[in-house]
Write a protein that holds these residues in place. Structure first.
Motif, mmCIF file in Angstrom:
data_model
loop_
_atom_site.group_PDB
_atom_site.id
_atom_site.type_symbol
_atom_site.label_atom_id
_atom_site.label_comp_id
_atom_site.label_asym_id
_atom_site.label_seq_id
_atom_site.Cartn_x
_atom_site.Cartn_y
_atom_site.Cartn_z
ATOM 1 N N LEU A 85 -33.523 -32.838 -14.712
ATOM 2 C CA LEU A 85 -33.792 -31.798 -15.525
ATOM 3 C C LEU A 85 -34.496 -30.832 -14.798
ATOM 4 C CD1 LEU A 85 -34.746 -33.610 -18.789
ATOM 5 C CD2 LEU A 85 -32.417 -32.664 -17.781
ATOM 6 N N THR A 86 -34.862 -30.759 -13.543
ATOM 7 C CA THR A 86 -35.851 -29.592 -12.897
ATOM 8 C C THR A 86 -35.059 -29.449 -11.471
ATOM 9 O OG1 THR A 86 -37.190 -31.133 -11.718
ATOM 10 C CG2 THR A 86 -37.774 -30.456 -13.719
ATOM 11 N N VAL A 87 -35.108 -28.016 -11.177
ATOM 12 C CA VAL A 87 -34.874 -27.633 -9.970
ATOM 13 C C VAL A 87 -35.755 -26.435 -9.293
ATOM 14 C CG1 VAL A 87 -32.972 -26.106 -8.776
ATOM 15 C CG2 VAL A 87 -32.307 -27.471 -10.800
ATOM 16 N N LYS B 292 -37.078 -23.056 -4.101
ATOM 17 C CA LYS B 292 -36.984 -23.473 -2.557
ATOM 18 C C LYS B 292 -36.033 -24.382 -2.223
ATOM 19 C CE LYS B 292 -40.663 -26.728 -2.392
ATOM 20 N NZ LYS B 292 -40.208 -27.886 -1.672
ATOM 21 N N ASP B 293 -35.534 -25.135 -2.879
ATOM 22 C CA ASP B 293 -34.438 -26.378 -2.321
ATOM 23 C C ASP B 293 -33.019 -25.978 -2.705
ATOM 24 O OD1 ASP B 293 -36.594 -27.880 -2.163
ATOM 25 O OD2 ASP B 293 -36.599 -28.778 -3.989
ATOM 26 N N VAL B 294 -32.953 -24.661 -3.231
ATOM 27 C CA VAL B 294 -31.670 -24.033 -3.321
ATOM 28 C C VAL B 294 -31.349 -22.996 -2.565
ATOM 29 C CG1 VAL B 294 -29.938 -22.893 -5.117
ATOM 30 C CG2 VAL B 294 -31.753 -24.526 -5.906
ATOM 31 N N GLU B 295 -29.937 -23.298 -1.769
ATOM 32 C CA GLU B 295 -29.364 -22.462 -0.849
ATOM 33 C C GLU B 295 -28.850 -21.211 -1.739
ATOM 34 O OE1 GLU B 295 -26.216 -21.812 2.693
ATOM 35 O OE2 GLU B 295 -26.953 -23.773 1.992
ATOM 36 N N GLY B 296 -29.565 -19.953 -1.095
ATOM 37 C CA GLY B 296 -28.917 -18.748 -1.983
ATOM 38 C C GLY B 296 -27.702 -18.146 -1.244
ATOM 39 N N VAL B 297 -26.816 -17.287 -2.146
ATOM 40 C CA VAL B 297 -26.079 -16.593 -1.805
ATOM 41 C C VAL B 297 -26.244 -15.273 -1.330
ATOM 42 C CG1 VAL B 297 -23.593 -15.646 -2.594
ATOM 43 C CG2 VAL B 297 -24.403 -17.957 -3.496
ATOM 44 N N LYS B 298 -26.216 -14.828 -0.222
ATOM 45 C CA LYS B 298 -26.511 -13.331 0.480
ATOM 46 C C LYS B 298 -25.367 -12.299 -0.145
ATOM 47 C CE LYS B 298 -30.087 -14.766 2.926
ATOM 48 N NZ LYS B 298 -31.489 -14.520 2.938
ATOM 49 N N LYS C 82 -29.529 -16.983 -6.531
ATOM 50 C CA LYS C 82 -29.861 -18.659 -6.464
ATOM 51 C C LYS C 82 -29.483 -18.867 -7.784
ATOM 52 C CE LYS C 82 -33.168 -19.360 -2.657
ATOM 53 N NZ LYS C 82 -34.187 -19.958 -2.503
ATOM 54 N N LEU C 83 -28.433 -19.852 -7.988
ATOM 55 C CA LEU C 83 -27.956 -20.468 -9.168
ATOM 56 C C LEU C 83 -28.897 -21.736 -9.457
ATOM 57 C CD1 LEU C 83 -26.222 -20.845 -11.770
ATOM 58 C CD2 LEU C 83 -24.515 -21.823 -10.443
ATOM 59 N N LEU C 84 -29.759 -21.786 -10.371
ATOM 60 C CA LEU C 84 -30.654 -22.881 -10.561
ATOM 61 C C LEU C 84 -30.240 -23.766 -11.560
ATOM 62 C CD1 LEU C 84 -34.173 -20.846 -10.303
ATOM 63 C CD2 LEU C 84 -32.836 -22.057 -8.416
ATOM 64 N N LEU C 85 -30.179 -23.443 -12.964
ATOM 65 C CA LEU C 85 -29.707 -24.232 -13.953
ATOM 66 C C LEU C 85 -28.264 -24.023 -14.355
ATOM 67 C CD1 LEU C 85 -33.041 -24.022 -16.096
ATOM 68 C CD2 LEU C 85 -32.479 -25.574 -14.198
ATOM 69 N N SER C 86 -27.393 -25.054 -14.154
ATOM 70 C CA SER C 86 -26.064 -24.797 -14.634
ATOM 71 C C SER C 86 -25.649 -26.250 -15.056
ATOM 72 C CB SER C 86 -25.247 -24.274 -13.413
ATOM 73 O OG SER C 86 -25.369 -25.295 -12.552
ATOM 74 N N GLU C 87 -24.344 -26.233 -15.290
ATOM 75 C CA GLU C 87 -23.724 -27.642 -15.628
ATOM 76 C C GLU C 87 -23.787 -28.571 -14.550
ATOM 77 O OE1 GLU C 87 -19.852 -29.470 -18.103
ATOM 78 O OE2 GLU C 87 -19.995 -27.294 -17.619
ATOM 79 N N ALA C 88 -23.475 -27.844 -13.370
ATOM 80 C CA ALA C 88 -23.319 -28.663 -12.253
ATOM 81 C C ALA C 88 -24.752 -29.279 -11.673
ATOM 82 C CB ALA C 88 -22.698 -27.888 -10.959
ATOM 83 N N GLY D 96 -26.610 -30.122 -16.090
ATOM 84 C CA GLY D 96 -25.718 -30.530 -17.120
ATOM 85 C C GLY D 96 -25.866 -29.475 -18.359
ATOM 86 N N VAL D 97 -26.292 -28.389 -18.186
ATOM 87 C CA VAL D 97 -26.795 -27.294 -19.332
ATOM 88 C C VAL D 97 -25.262 -26.735 -19.349
ATOM 89 C CG1 VAL D 97 -27.371 -25.471 -17.656
ATOM 90 C CG2 VAL D 97 -27.968 -25.319 -20.175
ATOM 91 N N LYS D 98 -24.629 -26.678 -20.852
ATOM 92 C CA LYS D 98 -23.441 -26.306 -20.810
ATOM 93 C C LYS D 98 -23.275 -24.703 -21.417
ATOM 94 C CE LYS D 98 -21.758 -30.695 -21.036
ATOM 95 N NZ LYS D 98 -20.713 -31.757 -21.204
ATOM 96 N N ASN D 99 -24.424 -24.137 -22.133
ATOM 97 C CA ASN D 99 -24.164 -23.077 -22.772
ATOM 98 C C ASN D 99 -25.088 -21.846 -22.213
ATOM 99 O OD1 ASN D 99 -22.635 -24.212 -24.908
ATOM 100 N ND2 ASN D 99 -24.351 -25.272 -25.686
ATOM 101 N N MET D 100 -25.274 -22.026 -21.159
ATOM 102 C CA MET D 100 -26.268 -20.941 -20.300
ATOM 103 C C MET D 100 -26.305 -21.523 -18.833
ATOM 104 S SD MET D 100 -29.959 -21.533 -21.610
ATOM 105 C CE MET D 100 -29.398 -21.642 -23.363
ATOM 106 N N SER D 101 -26.306 -20.131 -18.133
ATOM 107 C CA SER D 101 -26.966 -20.481 -16.678
ATOM 108 C C SER D 101 -27.993 -19.769 -16.370
ATOM 109 C CB SER D 101 -25.653 -20.419 -15.958
ATOM 110 O OG SER D 101 -25.192 -19.185 -16.138
ATOM 111 N N MET D 102 -28.924 -20.294 -15.423
ATOM 112 C CA MET D 102 -29.985 -19.639 -15.139
ATOM 113 C C MET D 102 -30.242 -19.452 -13.701
ATOM 114 S SD MET D 102 -33.687 -20.849 -15.022
ATOM 115 C CE MET D 102 -34.772 -19.732 -14.194
ATOM 116 N N GLY D 103 -30.611 -18.257 -13.175
ATOM 117 C CA GLY D 103 -30.890 -18.650 -11.745
ATOM 118 C C GLY D 103 -31.988 -17.372 -11.449
#
Length: 120
Positions: A5-7, A10-16, A24-30, A33-40
Protein backbone atom coordinates in the motif's frame (compact mmCIF):
# COMPACT_ATOMS: atom_id res chain seq x y z
CA UNK A 1 1.70 -12.00 2.02
CA UNK A 2 0.81 -8.44 3.04
CA UNK A 3 -0.73 -6.18 0.43
CA UNK A 4 1.53 -3.38 -0.82
CA UNK A 5 0.00 0.00 0.00
CA UNK A 6 3.04 2.30 0.00
CA UNK A 7 5.59 3.36 -2.59
CA UNK A 8 8.76 5.38 -1.98
CA UNK A 9 9.60 7.78 -4.82
CA UNK A 10 13.32 7.00 -4.40
CA UNK A 11 12.58 3.37 -5.29
CA UNK A 12 10.77 4.18 -8.57
CA UNK A 13 12.67 4.61 -11.81
CA UNK A 14 11.58 7.83 -13.46
CA UNK A 15 10.83 8.48 -17.10
CA UNK A 16 13.06 11.21 -18.54
CA UNK A 17 11.18 13.55 -20.84
CA UNK A 18 12.01 16.47 -23.12
CA UNK A 19 12.11 19.35 -22.26
CA UNK A 20 14.19 18.50 -19.19
CA UNK A 21 11.94 16.80 -16.66
CA UNK A 22 11.38 13.46 -14.99
CA UNK A 23 8.09 11.80 -14.12
CA UNK A 24 7.48 8.94 -11.68
CA UNK A 25 4.24 6.97 -11.53
CA UNK A 26 3.89 6.08 -7.84
CA UNK A 27 0.34 4.88 -7.16
CA UNK A 28 -1.52 2.94 -9.83
CA UNK A 29 -3.34 -0.32 -10.38
CA UNK A 30 0.00 -1.98 -11.14
CA UNK A 31 1.79 -0.68 -8.03
CA UNK A 32 -0.81 -0.83 -5.24
CA UNK A 33 -4.09 -1.80 -6.91
CA UNK A 34 -5.77 1.63 -7.00
CA UNK A 35 -8.22 1.65 -9.94
CA UNK A 36 -9.99 5.02 -10.08
CA UNK A 37 -6.99 7.35 -9.99
CA UNK A 38 -3.23 7.45 -10.37
CA UNK A 39 -0.67 9.56 -8.56
CA UNK A 40 2.88 10.50 -9.30
CA UNK A 41 5.71 12.96 -8.94
CA UNK A 42 7.30 15.28 -11.48
CA UNK A 43 10.57 17.19 -11.33
CA UNK A 44 10.87 19.92 -13.96
CA UNK A 45 14.35 21.42 -14.28
CA UNK A 46 15.25 25.12 -14.29
CA UNK A 47 14.45 26.81 -17.64
CA UNK A 48 12.20 23.90 -18.60
CA UNK A 49 8.48 23.13 -18.67
CA UNK A 50 5.74 20.56 -18.92
CA UNK A 51 4.63 21.36 -22.50
CA UNK A 52 1.08 22.24 -23.45
CA UNK A 53 -1.23 19.23 -23.59
CA UNK A 54 -4.76 18.18 -22.64
CA UNK A 55 -6.41 15.07 -21.26
CA UNK A 56 -9.77 14.50 -22.91
CA UNK A 57 -11.52 12.59 -20.12
CA UNK A 58 -9.20 12.78 -17.12
CA UNK A 59 -9.17 15.41 -14.40
CA UNK A 60 -5.69 16.32 -13.19
CA UNK A 61 -4.93 17.91 -9.83
CA UNK A 62 -1.42 18.99 -8.90
CA UNK A 63 0.40 20.26 -5.83
CA UNK A 64 3.64 22.24 -6.02
CA UNK A 65 6.04 21.14 -3.31
CA UNK A 66 8.95 23.42 -4.22
CA UNK A 67 10.08 25.85 -6.89
CA UNK A 68 8.35 28.71 -8.71
CA UNK A 69 6.46 28.71 -11.94
CA UNK A 70 3.47 29.59 -14.02
CA UNK A 71 0.50 27.35 -14.71
CA UNK A 72 -1.23 28.14 -18.00
CA UNK A 73 -4.72 26.67 -18.47
CA UNK A 74 -6.52 27.72 -21.62
CA UNK A 75 -6.04 31.50 -21.84
CA UNK A 76 -5.39 31.99 -18.11
CA UNK A 77 -2.07 32.16 -16.24
CA UNK A 78 -1.59 31.43 -12.56
CA UNK A 79 1.47 32.02 -10.37
CA UNK A 80 2.86 28.90 -8.72
CA UNK A 81 4.69 29.09 -5.40
CA UNK A 82 5.36 26.28 -2.93
CA UNK A 83 2.26 24.69 -1.41
CA UNK A 84 -0.03 25.73 -4.28
CA UNK A 85 -2.66 23.25 -5.48
CA UNK A 86 -3.94 23.56 -9.05
CA UNK A 87 -6.40 21.84 -11.40
CA UNK A 88 -6.55 21.01 -15.11
CA UNK A 89 -10.13 20.13 -16.17
CA UNK A 90 -10.72 17.52 -18.88
CA UNK A 91 -10.15 18.86 -22.39
CA UNK A 92 -8.39 22.07 -21.29
CA UNK A 93 -4.92 22.62 -22.75
CA UNK A 94 -2.43 23.36 -20.00
CA UNK A 95 1.29 23.66 -19.32
CA UNK A 96 3.60 24.37 -16.39
CA UNK A 97 6.66 26.60 -16.83
CA UNK A 98 9.54 26.67 -14.36
CA UNK A 99 10.35 30.37 -13.84
CA UNK A 100 12.50 29.93 -10.76
CA UNK A 101 16.10 29.01 -9.99
CA UNK A 102 15.44 25.49 -8.67
CA UNK A 103 13.61 22.42 -10.00
CA UNK A 104 9.82 22.39 -9.73
CA UNK A 105 8.66 19.42 -7.65
CA UNK A 106 5.02 18.60 -8.35
CA UNK A 107 2.74 15.82 -7.13
CA UNK A 108 -0.03 14.97 -9.62
CA UNK A 109 -3.20 12.88 -9.54
CA UNK A 110 -5.34 11.77 -12.49
CA UNK A 111 -8.90 10.56 -12.18
CA UNK A 112 -9.63 8.33 -13.93
CA UNK A 113 -6.03 7.20 -14.47
CA UNK A 114 -4.42 7.75 -17.86
CA UNK A 115 -4.58 4.69 -20.12
CA UNK A 116 -0.86 3.98 -19.70
CA UNK A 117 -1.25 4.10 -15.89
CA UNK A 118 -3.59 1.12 -15.86
CA UNK A 119 -2.48 -2.41 -15.02
CA UNK A 120 -0.50 -4.06 -17.78
Amino acid sequence: MARKLTVKAKDVEGVKRIPARESKLLLSEATVGVKNMSMGFNITEVNSMIPEHAHETEEEVMFLISGQGIFVAGEEEFELVPETAFYAPPGVKHKVINTGNEPLKIVWVYSPPLADHKKK
